[in-house]
Design an enzyme around this catalytic site. Structure first.
Site, PDB file in Angstrom:
ATOM      1  N   LYS A   1      63.280  42.332  31.823  1.00 52.63           N
ATOM      2  CA  LYS A   1      62.908  43.290  32.996  1.00 52.63           C
ATOM      3  C   LYS A   1      61.776  43.170  33.231  1.00 52.63           C
ATOM      4  O   LYS A   1      60.958  42.354  32.417  1.00 52.63           O
ATOM      5  CB  LYS A   1      63.337  44.815  32.395  1.00 52.63           C
ATOM      6  CG  LYS A   1      62.337  44.984  31.200  1.00 52.63           C
ATOM      7  CD  LYS A   1      62.975  46.460  30.690  1.00 52.63           C
ATOM      8  CE  LYS A   1      62.235  47.005  29.679  1.00 52.63           C
ATOM      9  NZ  LYS A   1      62.217  48.363  29.194  1.00 52.63           N
TER      10      LYS A   1
ATOM     11  N   TYR B   1      29.650  44.145  42.186  1.00 48.80           N
ATOM     12  CA  TYR B   1      29.728  45.596  42.839  1.00 48.80           C
ATOM     13  C   TYR B   1      28.947  46.786  42.104  1.00 48.80           C
ATOM     14  O   TYR B   1      29.244  46.776  40.814  1.00 48.80           O
ATOM     15  CB  TYR B   1      30.930  46.021  43.073  1.00 48.80           C
ATOM     16  CG  TYR B   1      31.825  45.249  44.262  1.00 48.80           C
ATOM     17  CD1 TYR B   1      31.345  45.145  45.465  1.00 48.80           C
ATOM     18  CD2 TYR B   1      33.009  44.501  44.071  1.00 48.80           C
ATOM     19  CE1 TYR B   1      31.905  44.578  46.448  1.00 48.80           C
ATOM     20  CE2 TYR B   1      33.472  43.688  44.949  1.00 48.80           C
ATOM     21  CZ  TYR B   1      32.845  44.110  46.272  1.00 48.80           C
ATOM     22  OH  TYR B   1      33.600  43.376  47.494  1.00 48.80           O
TER      23      TYR B   1
END
Length: 827
Positions: free
Chosen positions: A493, A722
């Site tokens: 999965k 940033y």
């Protein structure tokens, strides 16, 4: 065994010249400057070859901290190597061999030497797989069988080992004598005499005689009597008059007489007679080379005194080795298998077998260069190639080179031929290849790397490498911990924990895992379309996907009466008239309190299932809450007992077998008494252990790597990234790398909380992680633009990254974005 630099100098008859009075203890021998790790204990041999000279890298190694060197000439500026020791010898390769031969003499353990034209590495690795449970074995790494590889292999011997297995390869007369002096085998095994390097020998008799010199002082030699050239040399040459032999044969009198060989789609049963007893083994391979290699191993183990039931049980779990192949995503929905480093009949057969393991496309194309140095004339050679291509069911051949082009009429399939790689590239257009699996198989001289660039999917520089050998190793580790009749359900999965769906499923299918489990139906449908035929359980079936699940033979997890009712309605809509009912998996809630039937629901559930002839219970299962946490063991046992009672109640009302499973990866290791009929294996496959002890038994599977885009020098007090979160507290050098949070790199690693590995050293993340890139501090690291950067891997594990992020390894793996290219390889 530890040696001082002065002891080594005496062994190799060298002269020490140096400025460092420190008496270094040498533990590691180094011939590749790029592999430097422990500078204090490494001794570098500056070997001069046809295309390289180790003396060129002395300055670089010294700057990296290496202090001890074996050289045949001093560097012109050796005085500036103020803390170095040089051992000057006439020939550095001979010195390496002398040292390792001396080291070999210090041990009295049995040593197996394996030689022959083909199969050496596989036989060695299989013997290791077969005997590692009861012997501490030192063996050649990979295919280290050359004049350099053999001594480096033997150097690994220590007092902890009780058996050595080394392979030896030669390409011309005179080489084997040196290797025999180093290995000094007590037991010999010769696989066969084939065509490799025929051009360097007068005939195959000379080659056989050369290889057999490895065993002149051995106690016993194991070989196949059907190779008459080998048998005649041994029985007629006086130097082997005292050599004991152990033989096997399919048609002549021998110690092990091989009888019927019966093949299925995946297995081969091999019958034999040994000491007047009928015996047999079954191996998970059907190709002739693997059968022969397995029989060599069988003969060796019988000679060593193993009982056949032990051998037979271990043979069932042999795994493939030594493939050195990469599987990548190609253009136009193609898959590309890259084997652009060699081209010979033996490795071509291996590559074609790997190609045939891939089920995602029915069309299979081989791009093949001329096969060089075969020792055969071209007509005979390419007749064999054509037969092999035909036998392997290849759809199309693209031949590149004048030799293969001249024999084009031998190939009776879709085909095209080109005189050179440039000729192919000039005529190539993107529509030429579509929806197929492509094997690139070329001798290095043809430069197939240029073709690779054209047909591989263009992608981001950041890649996630998945080592399929390690994946299989981990699978077999867990198999060794469960009972022989306990099945495995492998969890694929979430894009196989970020590692890629059908690629991983292909390997699991090939290695005969019994079940797969996916989270959602679309994952299972993708696997079906990629040729995966094994049973698949869907853990979160959604109402809109039920019709597709029935169509694609996917088996739902049923965890509530609502889900059961909706699935029953879907069956009615589909007008299911198959004579076989649809398998379902019942989820029981034993303490997770997430999904599942409660204990009070069981009786009603039994009635509902019994009243529906279209349903059959394939398994009953539950989830453990804290199987990896010792402090919750009492609760875990409570769950197991509750599950056992609930599931046994269900099973007692049905007259067919129903599988029970509750253990995950951690549970397999910590609660072996609760294996029941099946276990669910997930994160452990990817090398994540439940504790430190288990972690040491597993191999890393996934390596996330990128490269340096740009290097900048930053003045003190400047800011980086940033929000100006990164502040240079000193003059520093930073590297920008193309990986960010859109690729799965957590922003929680910003501002020094995380790091990456450059040139083997940690480089802290500087400033905030950006969407597509981030910056790392390389002030103390000598690096260049385009250098490799490891985000996680062997030296900075997924577990360590998870700890730095403050999460679990599952999240780190599954967060790797699909835009990051996956590269699969087998060695």
């Amino acid at each position: 065994m530890n040696y001082t630099i002065y002891q080594i100098s005496e062994v190799i008859n060298g002269e020490i010249i140096g400025n460092d009075n420190q008496e270094y203890i040498i533990k590691k021998l180094l011939i590749d400057s790029r592999q430097l790790s422990n500078t204090e204990t490494s001794l570098f041999f500056a070997i001069k070859g046809e295309r390289h000279d180790g003396h060129t890298y002395l300055q670089e190694l010294y700057e990296k901290g290496n202090r001890n060197f074996v050289v045949s000439r001093l560097p012109h500026n050796y005085i500036s190597f103020s803390h170095a020791n040089f051992i000057v010898v006439k020939d550095t390769l001979v010195a390496l061999q002398q040292l390792c031969a001396y080291h070999r003499e210090q041990f009295k353990i049995p040593v197996i030497a394996i030689t022959g034209s083909n199969g050496k590495t596989i036989v060695k690795e299989w013997l290791f797989q077969l005997m590692r449970e009861d012997k501490n074995i030192v063996r050649s790494p990979k295919s280290f069988n050359s004049q350099v590889g053999v001594p480096l292999s033997v150097w690994q011997m220590s007092e902890a080992h009780d058996l050595g297995i080394f392979e030896a390869g030669i390409s011309k007369p005179g080489e084997i004598k040196r290797l025999e002096h180093i290995i000094k085998p007590t037991i010999g095994l010769i696989t066969n005499i084939g065509q490799a390097h025929d051009e360097n020998f007068e005939n195959q008799k000379q080659k056989a005689d050369e290889k057999l010199k490895m065993f002149v002082d051995s106690e016993v030699l194991i070989y196949c009597r059907d190779y008459l050239l080998i048998h005649d040399e041994i029985t007629t040459d006086k130097k082997f008059i005292d050599l004991k032999t152990f033989t096997w044969s399919k048609k002549l009198r021998a110690d092990l007489l091989i009888g019927r060989i019966t093949k299925t789609d995946t297995d081969s049963e091999i019958q034999g007679v040994y000491q007047n007893n009928f015996i047999s083994i079954t191996i998970p391979f059907i190709d002739e080379a693997s059968i022969e290699n397995a029989i060599h191993c069988w003969a060796m183990m019988l000679y060593l005194g193993y009982e056949n039931p032990v051998i037979a049980e271990r043979m069932k779990f042999l795994s493939p080795v030594a493939m050195r192949l990469e599987l990548k995503e190609g253009i136009n929905n193609c898959s590309v298998i890259n084997d652009t480093y060699n081209s010979d009949l033996g490795s071509l057969s291996i590559a074609l077998d790997f190609l045939n393991q891939q089920k995602q496309h029915p069309k299979k194309t081989v791009i093949l260069s001329d096969i060089l140095q075969s020792g055969q004339n071209e007509e005979t050679l390419y007749k064999e190639v054509a037969e092999l291509i035909h036998k392997k069911g290849i759809t199309r051949l693209i031949g590149i080179g004048e030799g293969i082009s001249s024999q084009s009429e031998q190939f009776n399939i879709e085909k095209s031929f080109y005189k050179s790689t440039d000729d192919f590239l000039k005529q190539f257009n993107n529509s030429f290849l579509k929806d197929e699996t492509i094997l690139l198989k070329g001798a290095r001289i043809f430069g197939f790397e240029a073709i690779t660039k054209v047909i591989q999917q263009k992608a981001h520089e950041t890649v996630l490498e998945i080592n399929l050998n390690s994946f299989v190793y981990n699978l077999n580790y867990y198999r060794s911990k469960i009972k022989a009749d306990t099945k495995i359900m492998a969890m694929v999965k979430a894009f196989s924990y970020g590692s890629g769906s059908f690629e991983i499923a292909n390997i699991l299918q090939f290695h005969r895992v019994e079940y797969l489990a996916v989270a959602y139906a679309d994952e299972g449908i993708e696997l079906r379309r990629a040729g995966i035929t094994m049973p698949i359980m869907v853990m979160n079936p959604e109402e809109q996907s039920y019709d597709s699940m029935i169509q694609y033979n996917l088996e739902p997890e049923i965890y509530s009466f609502r889900v059961l009712g909706l699935f029953e309605e879907a069956i009615k809509r589909s007008a299911w008239n198959n004579s076989h009912p649809i398998p379902v998996h019942l989820k029981l809630d034993t303490g997770m309190h997430r999904l599942g039937f409660e204990e009070a629901d069981v009786n009603q559930l039994i009635v509902r299932i019994k009243n529906n002839k279209h349903l059959t219970i394939q398994s009953v299962f539950s989830h453990l809450v804290a199987s990896d946490e010792k402090e919750h063991d009492e609760f875990t046992w409570t769950q197991i007992k509750k599950f056992n009672a609930m599931s046994d109640n269900i099973k007692s009302h049905f007259d067919y077998p129903i599988l029970k499973h509750i253990l995950n990866s951690a549970g397999i290791s910590r609660f072996p008494d609760a294996q029941f009929e099946m276990v669910r294996l997930g994160i452990g496959l990817y090398g994540i252990g439940v504790n430190t002890a288990e972690q040491l038994q597993l191999q890393n599977v996934s390596t996330l790597k990128t490269s340096i885009s740009q290097i900048k020098n930053i003045a003190a007090n400047e800011t980086i990234g940033y929000s100006r979160k990164g502040v240079a507290t000193r003059d520093m050098q930073i590297a920008t790398v193309p990986i960010g949070y859109a690729d799965g790199l957590s922003r929680r690693l910003s501002n020094g909380k995380g790091k990456m590995i450059v040139q083997g050293k940690p480089a802290p993340i500087v400033g905030n992680v950006c969407m597509d890139m981030c910056m790392i501090d390389i002030t103390e690291i000598k690096a260049n633009e385009s250098d490799e950067v490891i985000v996680f891997g062997d030296n900075y594990s997924i577990t360590e990254v998870a700890k730095d992020v403050g999460t679990i390894p599952y999240e780190i793996l599954t967060n790797v974005s699909r835009r990051v290219k996956r590269v699969y390889y087998q060695e």
